[in-house]
Enzyme design. Structure first.
Site, PDB file in Angstrom:
ATOM      1  N   HIS A  65      -4.811   8.114   1.324  1.00 25.14           N
ATOM      2  CA  HIS A  65      -3.416   8.429   1.002  1.00 25.14           C
ATOM      3  C   HIS A  65      -3.318   9.081  -0.380  1.00 25.14           C
ATOM      4  O   HIS A  65      -2.519   9.995  -0.593  1.00 25.14           O
ATOM      5  CB  HIS A  65      -2.561   7.165   1.044  1.00 25.14           C
ATOM      6  N   GLU A 110       0.835  -1.199   0.000  1.00 24.23           N
ATOM      7  CA  GLU A 110       0.000   0.000   0.000  1.00 24.23           C
ATOM      8  C   GLU A 110       0.873   1.254   0.000  1.00 24.23           C
ATOM      9  O   GLU A 110       1.599   1.486   0.972  1.00 24.23           O
ATOM     10  CB  GLU A 110      -0.872  -0.025   1.264  1.00 24.23           C
ATOM     11  N   ASP A 133      -5.323   3.347  -1.604  1.00 26.22           N
ATOM     12  CA  ASP A 133      -6.184   3.827  -0.516  1.00 26.22           C
ATOM     13  C   ASP A 133      -6.505   5.292  -0.819  1.00 26.22           C
ATOM     14  O   ASP A 133      -5.592   6.119  -0.936  1.00 26.22           O
ATOM     15  CB  ASP A 133      -5.418   3.661   0.806  1.00 26.22           C
ATOM     16  N   HIS A 171      -8.725   0.481  -0.696  1.00 24.19           N
ATOM     17  CA  HIS A 171      -9.274   1.026   0.555  1.00 24.19           C
ATOM     18  C   HIS A 171     -10.005   2.337   0.277  1.00 24.19           C
ATOM     19  O   HIS A 171      -9.493   3.182  -0.475  1.00 24.19           O
ATOM     20  CB  HIS A 171      -8.148   1.341   1.549  1.00 24.19           C
ATOM     21  N   ARG A 231     -10.582  11.127   6.367  1.00 19.52           N
ATOM     22  CA  ARG A 231     -10.508   9.754   6.874  1.00 19.52           C
ATOM     23  C   ARG A 231     -11.757   9.347   7.666  1.00 19.52           C
ATOM     24  O   ARG A 231     -11.726   8.425   8.485  1.00 19.52           O
ATOM     25  CB  ARG A 231      -9.237   9.477   7.681  1.00 19.52           C
ATOM     26  N   GLU A 278       3.260   9.285   7.313  1.00 21.46           N
ATOM     27  CA  GLU A 278       3.343   7.986   7.998  1.00 21.46           C
ATOM     28  C   GLU A 278       4.586   7.193   7.613  1.00 21.46           C
ATOM     29  O   GLU A 278       5.014   6.323   8.367  1.00 21.46           O
ATOM     30  CB  GLU A 278       2.096   7.149   7.699  1.00 21.46           C
ATOM     31  N   GLU A 310     -11.970   1.658   5.219  1.00 20.87           N
ATOM     32  CA  GLU A 310     -10.984   1.769   6.311  1.00 20.87           C
ATOM     33  C   GLU A 310     -11.010   3.232   6.738  1.00 20.87           C
ATOM     34  O   GLU A 310     -10.334   4.065   6.157  1.00 20.87           O
ATOM     35  CB  GLU A 310      -9.596   1.361   5.831  1.00 20.87           C
TER      36      GLU A 310
HETATM   37  C1  LER Z   1      -3.411   0.923   6.445  1.00 16.97           C
HETATM   38  O1  LER Z   1      -4.194   0.324   5.470  1.00 16.97           O
HETATM   39  C2  LER Z   1      -3.232   2.350   6.163  1.00 16.97           C
HETATM   40  O2  LER Z   1      -3.901   2.914   5.333  1.00 16.97           O
HETATM   41  C3  LER Z   1      -2.197   3.103   6.880  1.00 16.97           C
HETATM   42  O3  LER Z   1      -2.584   4.428   7.074  1.00 16.97           O
HETATM   43  C4  LER Z   1      -1.749   2.472   8.165  1.00 16.97           C
HETATM   44  O4  LER Z   1      -1.137   3.396   8.974  1.00 16.97           O
HETATM   45 MN    MN Z   2      -5.256   1.793   3.994  1.00 21.06          MN
END
Ligand code: LER
Ligand code: MN
Length: 268
Positions: free
Chosen positions: A188, A152, A185, A211, A217, A158, A246
């Site tokens: 992100h 991912e 995701d 995701h 979020r 992060e 998520e």
């Molecule tokens: C996990 O799927 C994710 O998106 C990350 O932000 C985990 O820290």
């Molecule tokens: Mn994620």
């Protein structure tokens, strides 16, 4: 479009694991809301009774599209790019130990933050080499069981290793394994991608899992992402996998999950 949502099998600090706590109650709730599947966040397969898990999942007619491994980092500090070789080895063995459980559910193994974050002073090129080697070893271990791995891209706040889809595609070339792809995701992507839609198109058939969270979020529909456009582009790539929620449990897990489901179903 098949929808799933993240459920942690253990207590976890990660805020966007939408459901945490009692497994049976949460699985019943997720199924009753109308989800097709549940994405399981599992810190260590040793802590889980897979017989019991499979019984509960089947009882509620749920599919497990993916297993998240990030708590090995979040709770234990294991990573593929730690300067200490024993920590790197433990991280690799932990990810490989997910293969039997993933094979049982025909689930993808997610490599998120277990890749590590590369602290200041650690050489980035060296860290990338460790990452490629770890992914080659894990992909090779998963391949005979027919299990796929998905890395991912995660935003810059992060990790400093693989923040966007283009970097993810370069990594795929270096790893060179047919069972290794990407998990995209939207949370992100909203931070890192010049265009979410263009990056989805460019990743195409290497999208193994997806995701969804909105820009803040919270559940899809709570922020400013255009899920009608995002999902149309995703499905146009030929993606037949799950769209997996998520997001933070706002105002609470069940309400957020219900709002997400209603919003996503209205878009695609
Ligand atoms: C996990 O799927 C994710 O998106 C990350 O932000 C985990 O820290
Ligand atoms: Mn994620």
């Amino acid at each position: 479009m098949k929808l799933s949502i993240v459920l942690s099998t253990q207590p976890a600090q990660f805020q966007a694991a939408t459901f945490k706590g009692d497994l049976a109650t949460n699985l019943a709730r997720i199924a009753s809301l109308g989800y097709d599947g549940v994405e399981l966040a599992i810190r260590d397969p040793k802590l889980v009774s897979f017989d019991e898990l499979e019984r509960l999942v089947r009882q509620h007619n749920l599919i497990v599209p993916a297993i998240g491994t990030g708590q090995a980092w979040g709770e234990e500090g294991l990573s593929f790019t730690d300067p200490d070789p024993s920590v790197r080895r433990a991280a690799i063995e932990r990810v490989k130990s997910h293969v039997p459980g993933a094979a049982r559910f025909n689930a993808i193994i997610i490599v998120g933050l277990v890749r590590g974050i590369v602290r200041p002073g650690v050489d980035h090129t060296q860290a990338m080499t460790w990452l490629v080697e770890a992914l080659q070893e894990c992909s090779a271990a998963a391949q005979p069981a027919g299990v796929r791995l998905a890395l991912e891209p995660i935003n810059r706040y992060e990790t400093t290793l693989v923040n966007n889809a283009a970097q993810g595609l370069e990594l795929i070339e270096r790893v060179g394994a047919g069972n290794f792809g990407l998990l995209l995701d939207t949370f992100h992507m909203n931070i890192e991608e010049p265009s979410i839609e263009d990056s989805i198109r460019q990743t195409g058939g290497r999208i193994f899992h997806f995701h969804v969270a909105d820009s803040n979020r919270w559940y899809p529909g709570a922020g400013h992402l255009d899920f009608k456009s995002i999902l149309a582009v995703l499905l146009a790539t030929g993606y037949t996998g799950f769209v997996s929620g998520e997001f933070m449990p706002v105002p609470d897990a069940a309400t957020g999950a219900q709002n997400a489901l209603e919003h996503l179903r209205a878009q695609a």
